[in-house]
Design a protein around this motif. Structure first.
Motif, PDB file in Angstrom:
ATOM      1  N   LEU A   1      -3.750   2.665  -4.261  1.00 21.35           N
ATOM      2  CA  LEU A   1      -3.124   2.374  -3.280  1.00 21.35           C
ATOM      3  C   LEU A   1      -2.089   1.873  -3.828  1.00 21.35           C
ATOM      4  O   LEU A   1      -1.068   1.335  -2.480  1.00 21.35           O
TER       5      LEU A   1
ATOM      6  N   ILE B   1       0.460  -1.114   0.068  1.00 20.46           N
ATOM      7  CA  ILE B   1      -0.227  -0.504  -0.109  1.00 20.46           C
ATOM      8  C   ILE B   1       0.792   0.962   0.237  1.00 20.46           C
ATOM      9  O   ILE B   1       1.568   1.348   0.981  1.00 20.46           O
TER      10      ILE B   1
ATOM     11  N   ALA C   1      -6.706   2.714   2.949  1.00 20.04           N
ATOM     12  CA  ALA C   1      -6.637   1.279   2.642  1.00 20.04           C
ATOM     13  C   ALA C   1      -8.722   0.863   2.662  1.00 20.04           C
ATOM     14  O   ALA C   1      -8.785  -0.623   2.117  1.00 20.04           O
TER      15      ALA C   1
ATOM     16  N   SER D   1     -10.958   1.634  -1.359  1.00 18.11           N
ATOM     17  CA  SER D   1      -9.742   1.683  -2.588  1.00 18.11           C
ATOM     18  C   SER D   1     -11.017   2.374  -3.294  1.00 18.11           C
ATOM     19  O   SER D   1     -11.734   1.910  -3.290  1.00 18.11           O
TER      20      SER D   1
ATOM     21  N   TYR E   1      -4.549   7.543   0.266  1.00 15.48           N
ATOM     22  CA  TYR E   1      -3.865   6.054   0.140  1.00 15.48           C
ATOM     23  C   TYR E   1      -4.749   5.241   1.079  1.00 15.48           C
ATOM     24  O   TYR E   1      -3.964   4.252   2.091  1.00 15.48           O
TER      25      TYR E   1
ATOM     26  N   SER F   1      -3.157   9.643  -5.409  1.00 21.53           N
ATOM     27  CA  SER F   1      -4.023   8.486  -5.114  1.00 21.53           C
ATOM     28  C   SER F   1      -5.311   9.537  -4.876  1.00 21.53           C
ATOM     29  O   SER F   1      -5.659  10.760  -4.253  1.00 21.53           O
TER      30      SER F   1
END
Length: 207
Positions: A139, A57, A92, A95, A90, A72
């Protein structure tokens, strides 16, 4: 009726135990034994054991002293209004790409601004595409070797290092396609920046 239902119930129970319990547990155990780092999320720790991220990631590096990843477009709920979202690079837990078409004004303005900033950092080379485009997941932890090399002048100036030494460092971090054919040549940004800090270079500054 029961005579017809019994085989179905036995089969359902058996398959549930085998495919829903035994098989997942066995695969988890085997993965943990054979690939412990990957099974735990490919976590990356500093020399003192401090968790600094995952190799899978990407993360934001804002300092001029570090190589930057690709943009991102992930978002998170707005703390002031949960019905809205705010940029959260980013993220997570959420995403995804921006889903903006090539004619979208917001995307065009963002890319133009990024191109202007990057062009000022290194006017001698064309800006690699992956430094201004987001990945489908948002990511992506990697950039192309060209994108890493493009940033060498900025990082070298910020750290007071020779560009030749940084190019050599980038070359040493290039990962080839898996099995020689799967994927493209790439550089993991976190691993590259970690190599910067672990080498004979100035002490780490805040990201």
């Amino acid at each position: 009726m029961l005579r017809h239902l019994r085989p179905a119930l036995v089969l359902l129970t058996g398959l549930t135990l085998v495919t829903g319990l035994a098989y997942p547990l066995a695969m988890t155990g085997i993965a943990g034994a054979l690939f412990p780092a990957q099974a735990q999320g490919s976590l990356v720790r500093d020399q003192d054991g401090t968790l600094i991220g995952s190799a899978l990631i990407g993360q934001t590096f804002a300092s001029e002293r570090y190589f930057h990843g690709r943009p991102s477009a992930t978002v998170a709920p707005d703390p002031a209004d949960p019905a809205k979202t705010v940029p959260a690079p980013y993220n997570a837990a959420n995403s995804g790409g921006a889903n903006l078409g090539p004619t979208n004004p917001a995307l065009i303005e963002r890319v133009k601004a990024d191109l202007a900033t990057l062009g000022a950092e290194n006017p001698a080379d064309p800006v690699p595409q992956d430094l201004v485009t987001t990945s489908g997941s948002g990511l992506d932890p990697d950039v192309s070797p060209e994108a890493a090399l493009f940033q060498v002048p900025r990082v070298a100036k910020a750290r007071g290092l020779s560009e030749e030494s940084l190019r050599a460092l980038v070359a040493g971090q290039v990962q080839e396609p898996s099995l020689g054919i799967l994927g493209e040549r790439r550089v993991n940004v976190l691993a590259l920046n970690r190599a910067l800090d672990l080498g004979p270079m100035p002490a780490r500054q805040a990201r």
